[in-house]
Scaffold this active site. Structure first.
Site, PDB file in Angstrom:
ATOM      1  N   GLU A 165       0.819  -1.205   0.000  1.00 46.83           N
ATOM      2  CA  GLU A 165       0.000   0.000   0.000  1.00 46.83           C
ATOM      3  C   GLU A 165       0.858   1.262   0.000  1.00 46.83           C
ATOM      4  O   GLU A 165       1.821   1.316   0.742  1.00 46.83           O
ATOM      5  CB  GLU A 165      -0.911   0.011   1.245  1.00 46.83           C
ATOM      6  N   ALA A 299       1.740  -2.179  10.930  1.00 50.13           N
ATOM      7  CA  ALA A 299       0.981  -3.360  10.514  1.00 50.13           C
ATOM      8  C   ALA A 299       0.299  -3.048   9.194  1.00 50.13           C
ATOM      9  O   ALA A 299       0.090  -1.892   8.861  1.00 50.13           O
ATOM     10  CB  ALA A 299      -0.042  -3.701  11.579  1.00 50.13           C
ATOM     11  N   ASN A 302      -3.369  -6.674   4.761  1.00 46.45           N
ATOM     12  CA  ASN A 302      -3.588  -7.584   3.624  1.00 46.45           C
ATOM     13  C   ASN A 302      -4.730  -8.536   3.949  1.00 46.45           C
ATOM     14  O   ASN A 302      -4.781  -9.105   5.028  1.00 46.45           O
ATOM     15  CB  ASN A 302      -2.328  -8.409   3.356  1.00 46.45           C
ATOM     16  N   GLU A 335      -6.565  -3.596  12.514  1.00 48.58           N
ATOM     17  CA  GLU A 335      -6.276  -4.345  11.290  1.00 48.58           C
ATOM     18  C   GLU A 335      -7.419  -5.300  10.942  1.00 48.58           C
ATOM     19  O   GLU A 335      -7.739  -5.490   9.767  1.00 48.58           O
ATOM     20  CB  GLU A 335      -4.951  -5.113  11.416  1.00 48.58           C
ATOM     21  N   GLU A 357      -9.170   4.327   6.830  1.00 53.14           N
ATOM     22  CA  GLU A 357      -8.380   4.565   8.040  1.00 53.14           C
ATOM     23  C   GLU A 357      -9.173   5.206   9.172  1.00 53.14           C
ATOM     24  O   GLU A 357      -8.966   4.897  10.337  1.00 53.14           O
ATOM     25  CB  GLU A 357      -7.138   5.396   7.715  1.00 53.14           C
TER      26      GLU A 357
HETATM   27 ZN   LIG Z   1      -5.233   1.230   9.023  1.00 55.82          ZN
END
Ligand SMILES: [Zn+2]
Length: 908
Positions: A165, A299, A302, A335, A357
């Site tokens: 990313e 972190a 994925n 995550e 986010e």
């Molecule tokens: Zn994040």
């Protein structure tokens, strides 16, 4: 460019033959967003539908040989195929058209990071297969496929992992590397038999290849964005379990799997909680979480295979602190939330990154709070809100939804606005709509857009559908405009009831242009006469009056500290609040403290009022309140920042003594040793008090720290895990050469990252400039992993108070820094080191440097740092004389001056 010739022997075998005919594992979803109006660089007339990718990583040559077969769909007639590729060579490219194959010649554009092919035929709408062989590079930085070297009981080992990313999948295999191009991925990888290979999906089949190699073929993924693809390979071990039909593994390097126990338990709880909250079950058959020694930012989410730095996943019950336990839970919760917000539903382009986010940051806290109410998650999260507000009040800020031109700009979008402002905006919105309605909106949103891409509009639409309210009209000002309001509060008592007047203006620090901006603001109001009752006023205009029952008590106007705004009370009201401050709940005492300091910074309030308020809170024993007053690495809060501003001035010693007089009685009351039955807050409060008093020069605390450190060195169990960090860092700060050497050897022997980082932080805290130079040398050596070194260099500049030493070194060794940290991380590091400066000329020098030596894309962060430095330089002039004067007026009144003798600022 590649140096190795492409006709490497590894390229021969078209293993892709093995892949043909595997059943698809997920339904095909259609994007509802209009792909043709989605921003991005690639043409939209061709989209990928599924990739079959075969990879042979070669860690000696640091290249990956591969074969790729992509099913593409032509949406509009074209003869031009464009996809992303970087540092990659391509041969034998072909496109299958009806029953013949046309050979294609690749044309690379390294600026655009693309490869294009011209077909001799116009490709009419329909499905085609594009195939080619390629060779890409393996790097040392977390961009694409990278190698990580680590020490395993004296043996040097290697791990391979991807980090994609926002736009680094194109470094591993050519692809449509923009999030809107969702496609099915099927990976096959050749590896040594001793290695474990992990990808997004479970292994479909593993085939032996010669004596010591194997080919691992994974199941197909559901349609997903390319930045979520994962490949990891190395000597791994794991703990496993299963929850709600999903196979879970916590994977580590050799000898560490037991430290994954806490993460496994947390994951089991979280997955069930999210399944229920989102009402869409976790969509993949397995979820692996991999802890690597270092190397990642922190972190990466994925899909089905989350990667972490060890310190964000591994917990050692014997040595890890309570703070670490809480951090691990939060990072996992973040995550895993992304598996829905980001992975199952993905923003169409990086301008809506907050949908990933902001949501994961909000969900992380909601989940952590749900399972661990005793952690007071939202109360402590206020520090992050403060960081966001500090940034959002300055010229440098931007709206939550912001234009993003390309992947370079996308990298800069991962900032405090996208994560924290968006998180606290969502919290305010949830509070405004009610928990149930908000959850229904989220469920509707996920159900409507699963396996597809979205924009912010889609989120508003789901909320409107569920609530029947014009949500976009009410709240989009918060995501489309930068900044936030200052709410001015005045009250009047009329006929036994109160009239509260609220007025909003943009809250700005320094000289941001004051455009007429206004928001719709839900303001929670309560009176100290009946603090449990909160009334909401919805301020939809620049100003308005609201009735409030009764005239008793003082009025507080951001109940629960839920609103993303500051409050300025008329002087009589502020006075009232100060005198009744102990009647307010913790959250509101905290916001009174942080707001008052922010108002000092913005020039709305005299600094003496801030210190008067602290005096009124002298007997307050709230960990969160004092933590907020101290602030975090000088980016938020007052007390640590003032200390740095006082550096080199005569007033610093008196100031430090005053701070010690505030904190010392609290430590005396708690004592050094943890008692059974104490709550977690008390444990953490004690650790903070010790560290603060040590940093501010309390001799008794420093001596006690050295004593306890000596015992700890001989018997590690003598020091509670929560006290290890404060004691070690204080010892590091005042260490002699001998003690420094001991810390160094302890850093070398540390078993897990948390422990190692504690020692590195201690080494970086040394005040002695000669030791600072030694730390610098050590951090640039092979003994320290780049990720750890990066953090420690920041500590050395800020906590160690040596920004000049680090800056001088870093700017004189730009290439070395780039090699060690990568270009992007190096530039971020440089700008955060520079943020340790406090004088205006340093800001000018910084900008001059960035203009001469760095690419224009790096400039934004340097302008941010320069802006911050200039702001502090002004703050120094504006506040320090008044602070010195206020403390002098208090004079001998400071109760524990005798206990708070400052030590000589040189090393012991
Ligand atoms: Zn994040």
């Amino acid at each position: 460019m590649l140096t190795d010739p492409l006709e490497s022997s590894l390229m021969r075998k078209p293993i892709a033959l093995l892949l043909i005919g595997l059943a698809a594992t997920a339904s095909h979803a259609e994007n509802k967003v209009d792909i043709f109006t989605t921003p991005g660089k690639l043409p939209k007339d061709i989209v990928p539908r599924s990739y079959q990718i075969y990879l042979e990583p070669n860690i000696e040559a640091l290249v990956t040989d591969g074969f790729e077969s992509i099913e593409i769909e032509v949406l509009k007639p074209t003869d031009h195929i464009v996809l992303n590729a970087v540092d990659t060579e391509i041969v034998a490219a072909k496109i299958a058209i009806s029953n013949h194959k046309e050979e294609l010649t690749p044309q690379f554009d390294s600026n655009q990071q693309t490869v294009s092919f011209e077909s001799h035929n116009i490709l009419e709408p329909g499905l085609y297969t594009l195939s080619f062989k390629f060779q890409s590079r393996i790097g040392e930085q977390p961009h694409g496929l990278f190698i990580q070297h680590y020490d395993s009981n004296g043996t040097l080992e290697h791990l391979l992992a991807t980090d994609m990313e926002p736009g680094d999948a194109r470094r591993v295999f050519p692809c449509w590397d923009e999030p809107v191009f969702r496609a099915i991925f099927q990976l096959s990888v050749k590896a040594k038999k001793e290695n474990t290979v992990v990808s997004n999906m479970p292994v479909f089949v593993e085939v032996s290849f010669g004596a010591d190699e194997k080919i691992v073929i994974f199941e197909k993924t559901p349609p997903m964005a390319s930045y979520l693809a994962l490949l990891a390979c190395g000597k791994l071990e794991w703990l496993e379990d299963e929850v709600a039909g999903v196979k879970l593994r916590i994977m580590t390097t050799t000898g560490k799997k037991e430290f994954g126990r806490y993460a496994l338990e947390a994951t089991k709880k979280l997955l069930e909680y999210y399944n229920d909250y989102f009402s869409v079950p976790y969509p993949l058959p397995k979820l692996d979480q991999l802890a690597f020694p270092s190397g990642f930012g922190s972190a990466m989410e994925n899909w089905g295979g989350i990667t972490y730095n060890e310190d964000a996943l591994l917990f050692d019950p014997v040595t890890s602190s309570e703070a670490t336990r809480q951090k691990i839970f939060s990072v996992i919760a973040h995550e895993i939330a992304h598996q829905w917000f980001g992975d199952l539903v993905t923003m169409a382009w990086w301008n809506d990154l907050w949908l990933n986010e902001g949501f994961a940051s909000w969900m992380e806290r909601k989940a952590a709070d749900h399972f661990n109410p005793e952690w007071k998650v939202w109360l402590h999260a206020a520090i992050q809100k403060e960081r966001a507000m500090a940034f959002d009040a300055r010229k440098i800020t931007h709206p939550i939804q912001q234009p993003v031109a390309d992947e370079d700009q996308a990298k800069s979008a991962f900032d405090v606005i996208t994560y924290q402002k968006a998180c606290f905006f969502l919290r305010m919105l949830e509070n405004f709509l009610g928990e149930e309605a908000f959850r229904s909106g989220i469920r509707a949103y996920l159900a409507a857009h699963q396996y597809a891409n979205t924009t912010t509009e889609d989120f508003w639409e789901s909320l409107e559908l569920v609530t029947g309210k014009p949500i976009k009209k009410i709240v989009s000002g918060w995501t489309e405009q930068p900044g936030f309001p200052l709410i001015k509060v005045t009250t009047q008592c009329l006929g036994g009831n109160r009239i509260i007047s609220l007025e909003q203006i943009p809250f700005v620090l320094a000289d941001r242009d004051n455009r007429p901006t206004q928001w719709t603001v839900p303001v929670g109001v309560r009176s100290t006469a009946n603090p449990s009752e909160v009334k909401y006023a919805l301020l939809e205009k620049l100003s308005n009056n609201f009735d409030f029952p009764g005239c008793a008590g003082a009025i507080q106007a951001n109940a629960g500290n839920i609103g993303f705004f500051r409050v300025l009370y008329e002087p009589a009201l502020f006075n009232d609040l100060q005198n009744n401050v102990e009647k307010l709940p913790e959250s509101d005492r905290l916001s009174l403290v942080t707001d008052t300091w922010a108002l000092v910074e913005s020039g709305n309030t005299a600094v003496s009022l801030y210190f008067d308020l602290l005096e009124n809170l002298r007997r307050d024993d709230s960990f969160a309140v004092w933590q907020s007053a101290l602030g975090e690495q000088e980016t938020t809060g007052a007390l640590k920042l003032i200390d740095r501003l006082e550096e080199g001035r005569a007033g610093r010693e008196t100031y430090q003594q005053y701070i010690c007089s505030l904190f010392n009685p609290k430590l005396q009351k708690l004592g050094w040793d943890e008692k059974s039955g104490e709550d977690i807050e008390t444990h953490r409060f004690r650790a903070m008090l010790i560290e603060t008093l040590g940093f501010f020069g309390d001799r008794v605390v420093i001596d006690e720290s050295f004593k306890r450190f000596e015992k700890f060195r001989d018997d590690a169990s003598s020091l509670a895990p929560n006290l290890r960090s404060p004691v070690t860092v204080i010892v590091g700060r005042y260490s002699s050469r001998t003690v420094y050497d001991e810390l160094l050897s302890m850093a070398e022997k540390a078993r897990i990252v948390e422990e190692r980082r504690t020692y590195l932080r201690a080494l970086s805290a040394a005040l002695d400039p000669e030791l600072a130079h030694r730390t610098l040398e050590y951090l640039m050596s092979d003994h320290v992993m780049p990720g750890d070194a990066c953090r420690a260099l920041e500590d050395l500049a800020t906590e160690g108070e040596h920004p000049a030493i680090v800056w001088e070194f870093a700017t004189a060794h730009l290439n070395e820094m780039e090699q060690r940290f990568g270009l992007f991380r190096r530039n971020r590091l440089l700008s955060s080191i520079a943020a340790g400066f406090m004088d205006a000329p340093q800001a000018d020098a910084l900008i001059a440097f960035a203009r001469s030596y760095l690419a224009p894309v790096a400039l934004r962060e340097f302008e941010d740092s320069a802006d911050l430095i200039r702001f502090r330089a002004k703050l120094k002039v504006k506040t320090l004389p008044a602070i010195d004067e206020w403390i002098k007026m208090k004079g001998d009144g400071a109760p524990s001056k005798a206990e708070a003798k400052s030590v000589d600022r040189h090393s012991r």
